[in-house]
Scaffold this motif. Structure first.
Motif, short mmCIF file in Angstrom:
data_model
loop_
_atom_site.label_atom_id
_atom_site.label_comp_id
_atom_site.label_asym_id
_atom_site.label_seq_id
_atom_site.Cartn_x
_atom_site.Cartn_y
_atom_site.Cartn_z
N VAL A 18 0.87 -1.18 0.00
CA VAL A 18 0.00 0.00 0.00
C VAL A 18 0.90 1.23 0.00
N TYR A 19 0.71 2.12 -0.97
CA TYR A 19 1.59 3.28 -1.03
C TYR A 19 0.83 4.52 -1.50
N LEU A 20 1.42 5.67 -1.24
CA LEU A 20 0.87 6.96 -1.69
C LEU A 20 1.49 7.29 -3.05
N HIS A 21 0.64 7.40 -4.07
CA HIS A 21 1.10 7.61 -5.45
C HIS A 21 1.37 9.09 -5.71
N GLY A 22 2.42 9.36 -6.48
CA GLY A 22 2.64 10.73 -6.92
C GLY A 22 4.00 11.29 -6.56
N GLY A 23 5.04 10.46 -6.62
CA GLY A 23 6.38 10.97 -6.39
C GLY A 23 6.79 11.07 -4.94
N TYR A 24 6.16 10.26 -4.07
CA TYR A 24 6.51 10.28 -2.65
C TYR A 24 7.49 9.17 -2.28
N GLU A 25 8.12 8.57 -3.27
CA GLU A 25 9.07 7.50 -3.06
C GLU A 25 8.42 6.28 -2.39
N GLY A 26 7.14 6.07 -2.66
CA GLY A 26 6.44 4.90 -2.12
C GLY A 26 6.77 3.63 -2.87
N THR A 27 7.17 3.78 -4.12
CA THR A 27 7.63 2.64 -4.91
C THR A 27 8.56 3.19 -6.00
N PHE A 28 9.05 2.33 -6.85
CA PHE A 28 10.00 2.79 -7.87
C PHE A 28 9.34 3.70 -8.89
N PRO A 29 10.03 4.76 -9.34
CA PRO A 29 9.44 5.70 -10.31
C PRO A 29 8.93 5.02 -11.57
N LYS A 30 9.64 3.98 -12.06
CA LYS A 30 9.21 3.32 -13.29
C LYS A 30 7.87 2.61 -13.07
N ILE A 31 7.65 2.06 -11.87
CA ILE A 31 6.37 1.42 -11.57
C ILE A 31 5.28 2.48 -11.45
N GLU A 32 5.58 3.61 -10.81
CA GLU A 32 4.59 4.70 -10.73
C GLU A 32 4.18 5.15 -12.13
N SER A 33 5.16 5.31 -13.01
CA SER A 33 4.85 5.75 -14.38
C SER A 33 3.94 4.75 -15.08
N LEU A 34 4.22 3.46 -14.88
CA LEU A 34 3.41 2.40 -15.49
C LEU A 34 1.97 2.46 -14.98
N LEU A 35 1.79 2.74 -13.68
CA LEU A 35 0.47 2.68 -13.06
C LEU A 35 -0.33 3.97 -13.22
N ASP A 36 0.34 5.06 -13.54
CA ASP A 36 -0.33 6.36 -13.61
C ASP A 36 -1.52 6.30 -14.58
N GLY A 37 -2.70 6.69 -14.10
CA GLY A 37 -3.89 6.72 -14.94
C GLY A 37 -4.61 5.39 -15.07
N GLN A 38 -4.07 4.34 -14.42
CA GLN A 38 -4.70 3.01 -14.52
C GLN A 38 -5.80 2.86 -13.47
N ASP A 39 -6.58 1.78 -13.61
CA ASP A 39 -7.75 1.56 -12.77
C ASP A 39 -7.60 0.26 -11.99
N ILE A 40 -8.53 0.02 -11.05
CA ILE A 40 -8.54 -1.24 -10.30
C ILE A 40 -8.65 -2.40 -11.28
N GLY A 41 -7.85 -3.45 -11.04
CA GLY A 41 -7.87 -4.62 -11.91
C GLY A 41 -6.75 -4.62 -12.94
N TYR A 42 -6.12 -3.44 -13.17
CA TYR A 42 -5.02 -3.38 -14.14
C TYR A 42 -3.87 -4.27 -13.68
#
Length: 203
Positions: free
Chosen positions: A31-55
């Motif tokens: 569970v992480y806070l999305h948006g550049g807060y270092e909650g996960t790797f930047p490349k994963i954040e970029s992949l998930l940006d704009g996606q929906d539940i189930g992606y």
């Protein structure tokens, strides 16, 4: 609700190396806070940006996109007497216990890391010497992540201010909490921001 800045994302994942050997496949989601807060790797954040539940998707991260290249300069040999008993391979220390001031030569390599203390893992214990490795256990490895979005919700003002989900530990990205006895799996869990339980409310 789509994943965007200041949303709390629950993410199931499986982590493998480049040869598809499973490194970690936890039962509970990260569970992480999305948006550049270092909650996960930047490349994963970029992949998930704009996606929906189930992606769901699989993505490969090169060492420089994950835990960095392996740095042989982060290997240290220290006197056994500086360490507590019992001492075992796999124990971790923030910096070196009771270390004397470093000489100019040996401290120059760490000048650029002053903002975050290094976590050293004990990799070998001899009669009077201890080998410490300041690299992350997964440094130098290409990693594959399978991810699936389980839940997305808006973050509260408090979560945004604290830069992490409510009920989640405040962790330093890529480093474990400083309790000194994590094994490699715990190290990885904390590095990825994985919580061992569902987020709790504090009421």
């Amino acid at each position: 609700m789509k994943i965007e800045k200041n949303t709390i994302v629950s993410l199931r994942y499986k982590l493998t190396d480049a040869q598809n050997n499973v490194i970690e496949e936890p039962d509970s989601p990260m569970v992480y806070l999305h948006g550049g807060y270092e909650g996960t790797f930047p490349k994963i954040e970029s992949l998930l940006d704009g996606q929906d539940i189930g992606y769901e998707a699989t993505i490969q991260l090169e060492p420089n996109e994950a835990f960095g290249e392996y740095d042989p300069e982060l290997l240290k040999i220290e006197p056994r007497a500086r360490f507590p008993e019992p001492l075992e391979v796999g124990m971790q220390f923030e910096g070196v216990p009771d270390a004397e001031p470093q000489s100019e030569e040996s401290s120059s390599a760490s000048d650029d890391a002053d903002d975050e203390p290094l976590i050293y893992t004990v990799t070998d214990v001899a009669d009077n010497q201890v080998v410490l490795d300041g690299n992350h256990p997964l440094a130098g490895m290409a990693l594959r992540f399978w991810v699936q979005v389980e839940d997305v919700r808006a973050a509260t003002e408090e979560e945004i201010e604290n830069r992490h989900p409510e009920g989640g530990e405040n962790f330093t990205f890529g480093m474990p909490n400083d309790d000194g006895d994590d094994d490699e799996e715990d190290f990885l869990e904390k590095a990825l921001g994985l919580q061992n339980q569902a987020p709790r409310t504090l009421h």
